[in-house]
Design an enzyme around this catalytic site. Sequence first.
Site, mmCIF file in Angstrom:
data_model
loop_
_atom_site.group_PDB
_atom_site.id
_atom_site.type_symbol
_atom_site.label_atom_id
_atom_site.label_comp_id
_atom_site.label_asym_id
_atom_site.label_seq_id
_atom_site.Cartn_x
_atom_site.Cartn_y
_atom_site.Cartn_z
ATOM 1 N N ARG A 96 -19.462 -4.220 0.203
ATOM 2 C CA ARG A 96 -19.497 -3.266 1.306
ATOM 3 C C ARG A 96 -20.735 -2.389 1.187
ATOM 4 N NH1 ARG A 96 -13.354 -1.015 2.203
ATOM 5 N NH2 ARG A 96 -12.256 -2.986 1.808
ATOM 6 N N LYS A 118 5.157 4.043 3.333
ATOM 7 C CA LYS A 118 5.169 3.239 2.113
ATOM 8 C C LYS A 118 6.485 3.365 1.362
ATOM 9 C CE LYS A 118 0.253 3.353 1.530
ATOM 10 N NZ LYS A 118 -0.839 3.758 0.649
ATOM 11 N N TYR A 131 1.583 4.992 -12.814
ATOM 12 C CA TYR A 131 0.273 4.346 -12.821
ATOM 13 C C TYR A 131 0.270 3.252 -13.880
ATOM 14 C CZ TYR A 131 -4.708 3.573 -13.145
ATOM 15 O OH TYR A 131 -5.938 2.993 -13.155
ATOM 16 N N ARG A 187 -2.035 -5.105 9.403
ATOM 17 C CA ARG A 187 -3.217 -5.200 10.274
ATOM 18 C C ARG A 187 -4.229 -6.124 9.609
ATOM 19 N NH1 ARG A 187 -6.499 -2.776 6.516
ATOM 20 N NH2 ARG A 187 -5.594 -0.944 5.502
ATOM 21 N N GLY A 220 -5.925 2.205 2.548
ATOM 22 C CA GLY A 220 -7.374 2.275 2.513
ATOM 23 C C GLY A 220 -7.902 3.328 1.559
ATOM 24 N N GLU A 230 -0.184 -6.271 -0.646
ATOM 25 C CA GLU A 230 -0.976 -5.890 -1.809
ATOM 26 C C GLU A 230 -0.095 -5.823 -3.049
ATOM 27 O OE1 GLU A 230 -4.632 -3.384 0.110
ATOM 28 O OE2 GLU A 230 -3.028 -2.216 -0.806
#
Lengths: 169, 169, 504, 504
Positions: D339, D118, D204, D294, D166, D277
């Site tokens: 989910r 990243k 953040y 992916r 993830g 993202e």
Amino acid sequence: MRYFAKLQGQKEAVPVDIEPAGENRFKLTHNGKTFLVDALALDHGAVSMLVDGTSYSVEFDEQGDEVQVSVRGQVTRIDVADERRLRLRAATAGFSVEGKQVISAPMPGKVVKVLVKQGDEVKEGQGLVVIEAMKMENELKSPKAGKVVELPAKEGTAVEINAKLVVVE
Amino acid sequence: MRYFAKLQGQKEAVPVDIEPAGENRFKLTHNGKTFLVDALALDHGAVSMLVDGTSYSVEFDEQGDEVQVSVRGQVTRIDVADERRLRLRAATAGFSVEGKQVISAPMPGKVVKVLVKQGDEVKEGQGLVVIEAMKMENELKSPKAGKVVELPAKEGTAVEINAKLVVVE
Amino acid sequence: MAKIRKILVANRGEIAVRVMRTCKELGIATVAVYSEADRSALHVRTADQAFLVGPPPSRESYLVQERILEAAKKAGADAIHPGYGFLSENASFVRACEKAGITFIGPPASAMDAMGEKTRARQNMIKAGVPVVPGTAEPIATVEEARAYAEKIGVPVMLKAAGGGGGKGMRKVERMEDFESSWRAAKSEAMNAFGNDAVYIEKYLEKPHHVEIQVFADQYGNTIHLNERECSAQRRHQKVVEETPSPILTPELRAKMGEVAVKAAKAVGYVGAGTVEFLVDVHRNFYFLEMNTRLQVEHPVTEWVTGLDLVAWQIKVAEGEKLPYTEAPTPNGHSIEVRVYAEDPARNFMPSPGRINYLRVPGGPYLRDDSGVFPGYTVPNTYDPMISKLSVWAPTRREAIERAKRALAEYVVKGITTNVRYLKGILSHPEFVEGDYDTSFLTREHETLLGKGEDPQLTEASLLASVVYAYQRDQKKAKTLTQAPSEGGKGGISAWRLASRRGR
Amino acid sequence: MAKIRKILVANRGEIAVRVMRTCKELGIATVAVYSEADRSALHVRTADQAFLVGPPPSRESYLVQERILEAAKKAGADAIHPGYGFLSENASFVRACEKAGITFIGPPASAMDAMGEKTRARQNMIKAGVPVVPGTAEPIATVEEARAYAEKIGVPVMLKAAGGGGGKGMRKVERMEDFESSWRAAKSEAMNAFGNDAVYIEKYLEKPHHVEIQVFADQYGNTIHLNERECSAQRRHQKVVEETPSPILTPELRAKMGEVAVKAAKAVGYVGAGTVEFLVDVHRNFYFLEMNTRLQVEHPVTEWVTGLDLVAWQIKVAEGEKLPYTEAPTPNGHSIEVRVYAEDPARNFMPSPGRINYLRVPGGPYLRDDSGVFPGYTVPNTYDPMISKLSVWAPTRREAIERAKRALAEYVVKGITTNVRYLKGILSHPEFVEGDYDTSFLTREHETLLGKGEDPQLTEASLLASVVYAYQRDQKKAKTLTQAPSEGGKGGISAWRLASRRGR
């Protein structure tokens, strides 16, 4: 251990030898060929079988008098017995298609018509009884030429699955 | 016949009287009210219940030590016993939440950390053991203030569901 | 424009559940009715309220108007959705609802009168300038008259129940020898299905396609069509596979048929969802067959390519809303529906009611299962054998076929026999794939569709698996016997049989 | 442009099954790999071939490149689909595939190199003129350096694994006291999940939305985006609910973000399916967060509103086909995915592996269940607790929410605990319904989402049903006891407990 497997439509049961070969593994010999099979029994009559890396998701289903085996959309009716039982069945004609034939109700329903009388001579394929279920009428035919020796079916009565309707000899 | 039903989070079990009233029908008296209930038990722990025309599709599920009851998306944990069993359980403290508290593994997993030592005094809500399952770490906390009297949990070991990990008294 | 707050669904099975699903999404409470044979049915469990309306036979329960209305009043329902079949095309029921002050979700009684009796419908359509199949204008009173008429126009002819659709009370007569038995069968089926044994005669068109147009009308005279459905894959006049768009329609023919369908609906003052059925012959001439004044079994394929919820539209139209469109939306992609029946195609489609011991429905992209059953449910022998409808969507027909085949391969039903494999046979047949299949397709290709051909590799795998299965169960049984010698008495039962019983 | 004939799917669970479904529809043979914990898994049963690749821990099975490649060679697979997670973003694996002459279905190793770490990705994006969240440009070597940097930019900060996404290896630090424990936790999780414990620091952002853009590129430099997905409903940086379109995006912002996403993909020579993202702050500024090289878990919502099959596209691009579109299709309607996890939200989301005794998945219009489980399957405790993804489509967001709630109400899973009720709580929450929920939503509203409120009528119904259930089972047991007195020895077990065991 030796088993005998008979496919529907075949006259003879074929021998298959099976030996355990580790957890969920079996050595099977059939028709001169030997297979090392990884077969995992799952719930509800399913078996995940791997043969040389090929995956077969097998589903067993017993309905009435038959065991249906489904693999990749192909449904086969197979009967399996060990040696002792094979002899037993041969004696009681369970493995044979000769002799007295019992025609029983293939489903729960209502007898709407009886097409023969006790003592009638019938031809193979001749209609014997009409059963109604799910709004559909179904004619049951004689599996062989012969004589109607028993006739428990009565018009207008409800019958359970496997109820004896006609016996042809 | 009288049963006692205890909802999770409530201290007391409440009495409910039940009498059969025909096929799949029952007269139930609870809290001074009487209900005529049409309750059909289905397979897999389902009950279709009709009370005065209102339909409840009830699903029962037992997991570990609890029975969960689901109706229209609401999940309730309920324990039911008849009079004899209620007395029995009261005697063995099965119906109570006092006394020795056993902290057991709520799921199969791995003990990744033991945060207390035998004999430690612990506060209510203090972390005791960390279990890892499904890539998630979960800290088990003490349900009461007390002392660690047993400590079977060992770091790095795999544990089955309901395995005893810590006892606090 | 009163909002509907509670709907009684006067039906059972998948369609009752399907209607309730939409009601739930709209925040409308639902009321089920059930016969004694349906106490355990899914629609009873899905509804907010449920009322018993009588014994198993439909004529004593689902067809008894007073019982349905009584349940509606008891529940405080302000509307009734009839589904398809049963009372859905019964004008007297619509009037009874009106009288009881309950909204009937469907067309007015007058439109039903005009279309309900098929013979009257034919007369009305001729008047409106809609082409119809040649045949009698009236139901025929006696078998002798019927015979004479059939002889006049010549076989093959179709005998048809005037009182309803769905393939019930319908018989094709190819030889005059069979005329009388077919006549009797048609009348008796018609009486059973619709409580009305009137039957009329139509000329049977050779190699026709069954193509139907979905129409929708609001209370203000706005009437549109939502394109067609191809329903030529029929067996005994019962649809088995449906798709949209029809592979044989050109945009021009679609527009023309749509226009005629709208004209037909307008001619009878139609309101709500309806379907105008046509036969299309080899020259692509089309003839009005009948109008179904209700929701069709196969409505999901139309939903897939339009993005609409037809049941929600029915409710909104009944509430007095205007149609949101003024013309047919262009169909987006392709959709196919297959009907899963509890029947055994290999044994002349013998019904197979009974307990569903195990059920696994397909999943994944662009598929839909509309089912009225669940694992552990016992399919009663009293009603229609359709247990579920599987539909798929894809950008093209070729992809939709492959998707439907994939989905069928995932379907597992144990305990009863279904036509799942047969459905796969239909989708794999070159005539279906090519697209120009007429209503004789299923009968003509029956043997091929049963797919007698076996893959020896799969047969061998089945055989090996069976032996492993028998062996494992025998081993398990041997263990049990050692532990509990008292069970030895069951030695008479074959281990195989016993084993598979335990396997459940 | 070689057609792919056999694909090894280097994954497990729902995504392996989902990829195989498309392969089946395309007529491509499939190969599964499985660990010892997955012998009974659905993907093994779904595939045409299956090979064992090692013991339960991923690092000894699904992450061992040589074992996967060995299985591919044994099976004669000409391509590998990596799914998501595991080896899907591992550039060295892509190179190993190339070397072995096997097509890797995904971007080239170079694009993965550029985006995989990243920190490197951030540097590349800054170069390409893409806005990024302020933070370190490199992974940080020691906890002391990390601490110092965090102190400099001020808490709150995010610690992030450089090696993967993830939500794994990610920690928000709000107070400097927690810095060291969070640092250790992030590093250890990162090592577990990606075999790489490099961690970096980002500022953040307050109340950010997580919005991501799906991109697709062919081998000829054609790169388009397929609109966005709103993924702000997260817990512990793990997405729980996703939807498209994002309720906060204007068409202008969508176009701008899409353009930047395409620029990002082009900057690294991207090929295949990828996701860029972004964090979107309260002023609707957006910052590049990372690129997932992916397929995403949440790809079904994009499929719903575009009508595409993204897996089919991945395969076609890998075969050398050109993209069929040159720009983003306008999203059609609205889609939401939830989910389903095997976890207990009421107990701090404790995982709940175990045997699924009963399973009934929702049906009806416009919904999709992507599952990796089946009734009778034992969910192992070794892997991710996600057992299924439920997604719905509707013309509008409001209708999609109602549909998703209806579908969740139909979901029945017994034997393990799931978050189904919690998901319904999310969809019913006013903040979600209103649409402007940020990534703090689930944590902030945790208590409300658990839905402690009880309906007394339902509680009473549960109580009555429980008593009937206990009574019926006691009666049945009494009968059994009379018939087989030897069972009396089990009197110590409560009848209730015993009864419900039998009920299975």
